[in-house]
Design an enzyme around this catalytic site. Structure first.
Site, short mmCIF file in Angstrom:
data_model
loop_
_atom_site.label_atom_id
_atom_site.label_comp_id
_atom_site.label_asym_id
_atom_site.label_seq_id
_atom_site.Cartn_x
_atom_site.Cartn_y
_atom_site.Cartn_z
N ASN A 77 -13.13 9.56 -2.01
CA ASN A 77 -13.52 8.66 -3.09
C ASN A 77 -13.56 7.25 -2.52
O ASN A 77 -12.62 6.82 -1.86
CB ASN A 77 -12.50 8.72 -4.24
CG ASN A 77 -12.51 10.06 -4.95
OD1 ASN A 77 -13.58 10.62 -5.19
ND2 ASN A 77 -11.34 10.59 -5.26
N ASP A 114 -0.50 16.24 -2.27
CA ASP A 114 -0.77 15.27 -3.33
C ASP A 114 0.31 15.40 -4.40
O ASP A 114 0.69 16.51 -4.79
CB ASP A 114 -2.16 15.49 -3.93
CG ASP A 114 -2.63 14.30 -4.76
OD1 ASP A 114 -3.56 13.61 -4.31
OD2 ASP A 114 -2.06 14.06 -5.84
N HIS A 148 -9.34 14.23 0.44
CA HIS A 148 -8.69 15.25 -0.37
C HIS A 148 -9.16 16.60 0.15
O HIS A 148 -10.37 16.84 0.24
CB HIS A 148 -9.12 15.16 -1.84
CG HIS A 148 -8.72 13.88 -2.52
ND1 HIS A 148 -7.67 13.80 -3.40
CD2 HIS A 148 -9.24 12.63 -2.45
CE1 HIS A 148 -7.57 12.56 -3.86
NE2 HIS A 148 -8.51 11.83 -3.31
N GLY A 151 -13.65 6.61 -8.72
CA GLY A 151 -12.28 6.76 -9.23
C GLY A 151 -11.20 6.57 -8.18
O GLY A 151 -10.08 7.06 -8.34
N CYS A 207 0.58 3.33 3.21
CA CYS A 207 1.26 2.71 4.37
C CYS A 207 2.77 2.92 4.25
O CYS A 207 3.45 3.20 5.25
CB CYS A 207 0.93 1.22 4.47
SG CYS A 207 -0.71 0.91 5.16
N HIS A 252 -6.58 2.93 0.48
CA HIS A 252 -6.33 3.28 1.88
C HIS A 252 -7.08 4.60 2.06
O HIS A 252 -6.77 5.59 1.38
CB HIS A 252 -4.81 3.42 2.09
CG HIS A 252 -4.38 3.78 3.47
ND1 HIS A 252 -3.28 3.17 4.10
CD2 HIS A 252 -4.85 4.69 4.36
CE1 HIS A 252 -3.12 3.70 5.30
NE2 HIS A 252 -4.07 4.64 5.48
N HIS A 254 -4.28 1.32 8.40
CA HIS A 254 -4.76 0.95 7.05
C HIS A 254 -6.24 0.59 7.12
O HIS A 254 -6.62 -0.49 7.56
CB HIS A 254 -3.96 -0.22 6.46
CG HIS A 254 -4.41 -0.55 5.08
ND1 HIS A 254 -3.86 0.01 3.95
CD2 HIS A 254 -5.42 -1.34 4.63
CE1 HIS A 254 -4.48 -0.44 2.87
NE2 HIS A 254 -5.44 -1.26 3.25
N HIS A 310 -8.67 8.07 2.56
CA HIS A 310 -8.02 9.39 2.66
C HIS A 310 -9.02 10.46 2.25
O HIS A 310 -9.93 10.20 1.46
CB HIS A 310 -6.77 9.47 1.77
CG HIS A 310 -7.02 9.07 0.35
ND1 HIS A 310 -7.11 7.75 -0.03
CD2 HIS A 310 -7.24 9.81 -0.78
CE1 HIS A 310 -7.37 7.69 -1.33
NE2 HIS A 310 -7.47 8.93 -1.80
N CYS A 331 0.85 -1.19 0.00
CA CYS A 331 0.00 0.00 0.00
C CYS A 331 0.89 1.24 0.00
O CYS A 331 1.71 1.42 0.90
CB CYS A 331 -0.92 -0.03 1.22
SG CYS A 331 -1.79 1.52 1.49
P1 5GP Z 1 -7.94 8.58 -4.92
O1 5GP Z 1 -8.23 8.62 -6.39
O2 5GP Z 1 -7.59 7.19 -4.45
O3 5GP Z 1 -9.03 9.23 -4.11
O4 5GP Z 1 -6.69 9.51 -4.71
C1 5GP Z 1 -5.36 9.06 -4.63
C2 5GP Z 1 -4.48 10.28 -4.68
O5 5GP Z 1 -3.18 9.91 -4.25
C3 5GP Z 1 -4.34 10.88 -6.08
O6 5GP Z 1 -4.78 12.25 -6.06
C4 5GP Z 1 -2.85 10.76 -6.38
O7 5GP Z 1 -2.32 11.87 -7.08
C5 5GP Z 1 -2.24 10.62 -4.99
N1 5GP Z 1 -1.00 9.84 -4.94
C6 5GP Z 1 -0.79 8.63 -5.52
N2 5GP Z 1 0.44 8.18 -5.24
C7 5GP Z 1 1.02 9.14 -4.46
C8 5GP Z 1 2.32 9.25 -3.87
O8 5GP Z 1 3.19 8.38 -3.97
N3 5GP Z 1 2.55 10.37 -3.14
C9 5GP Z 1 1.62 11.37 -2.99
N4 5GP Z 1 1.97 12.42 -2.25
N5 5GP Z 1 0.39 11.29 -3.53
C10 5GP Z 1 0.10 10.19 -4.27
ZN ZN Z 2 -2.39 1.39 3.64
#
Ligand code: 5GP
Ligand code: ZN
Length: 112
Positions: free
Chosen positions: A86, A29, A101, A92, A6, A97, A45, A99, A3
Site C-alpha cells: 500500500n 501482522d 503484506h 489505505g 523502526c 515505512h 526506513h 512493507h 515510526c
Molecule cells: P498498511 O495499511 O500501512 O499497508 O499496513 C500496516 C499494517 O501494520 C496493518 O496491517 C496493521 O495491522 C499492522 N500494524 C500496525 N501496528 C503494528 C504493530 O505494532 N505490530 C504489528 N505486528 N503490526 C502492526
Molecule cells: Zn521506520
C-alpha cells in the site's frame, strides 16, 4: 523517529518475528486479515517503493528469496498467496515505512 516499524526493528516494541535476513524482518501482522498475514519490512526506513531503486538490486533479490522462504514456512507456498504494497492514502497506507503484506491461508477475493 516516531515510526512503529523502526521501533519494532530496534526491539523497542515487541513483535512475532517469523524470519529475518540482512536487510528485512518478517513479522506477524497484529491485526491479521487472513489466516496467514505476515509483514515483510526493510530494516532501513524507506517510505515509498521507488526509494528501493537507490539500493543495489540485490536488495530485491533478497526480498523475493525471503518471500519464498516465509511462504514455505507458513505452508502457503503450494496453496497460494498474495503480496501487496500500500502506498499513500488512497491505498489505505497506515504505517509510513515501506512493507509488503504476505496474505494467504484462505481463498482471497478479487483486488480493489
Ligand atoms: P498498511 O495499511 O500501512 O499497508 O499496513 C500496516 C499494517 O501494520 C496493518 O496491517 C496493521 O495491522 C499492522 N500494524 C500496525 N501496528 C503494528 C504493530 O505494532 N505490530 C504489528 N505486528 N503490526 C502492526
Ligand atoms: Zn521506520
Amino acid at each position: 523517529m516516531n515510526c512503529i516499524f523502526c521501533k519494532i526493528i530496534n526491539g523497542d516494541i515487541p513483535s512475532k518475528i517469523v524470519a529475518e535476513s540482512s536487510n528485512y524482518i518478517a513479522i506477524k501482522d497484529i491485526n491479521p486479515v487472513s489466516p496467514v498475514h505476515i509483514l515483510i519490512i526493510p530494516k532501513e526506513h524507506i517510505e515509498k517503493p521507488g526509494e528501493l531503486a537507490k539500493f543495489d538490486g540485490k536488495i530485491l533479490q533478497e526480498l523475493f528469496e525471503l518471500v519464498e522462504e516465509v511462504a514455505r514456512s507458513e505452508n502457503i507456498f503450494d496453496s497460494g498467496y498474495r503480496l501487496i504494497v500500500n502506498s499513500g492514502k488512497d491505498a489505505g497506507q497506515e504505517v509510513a515505512h515501506l512493507h509488503w503484506h504476505l496474505l494467504g491461508g484462505r481463498k482471497l477475493g478479487k483486488l480493489g
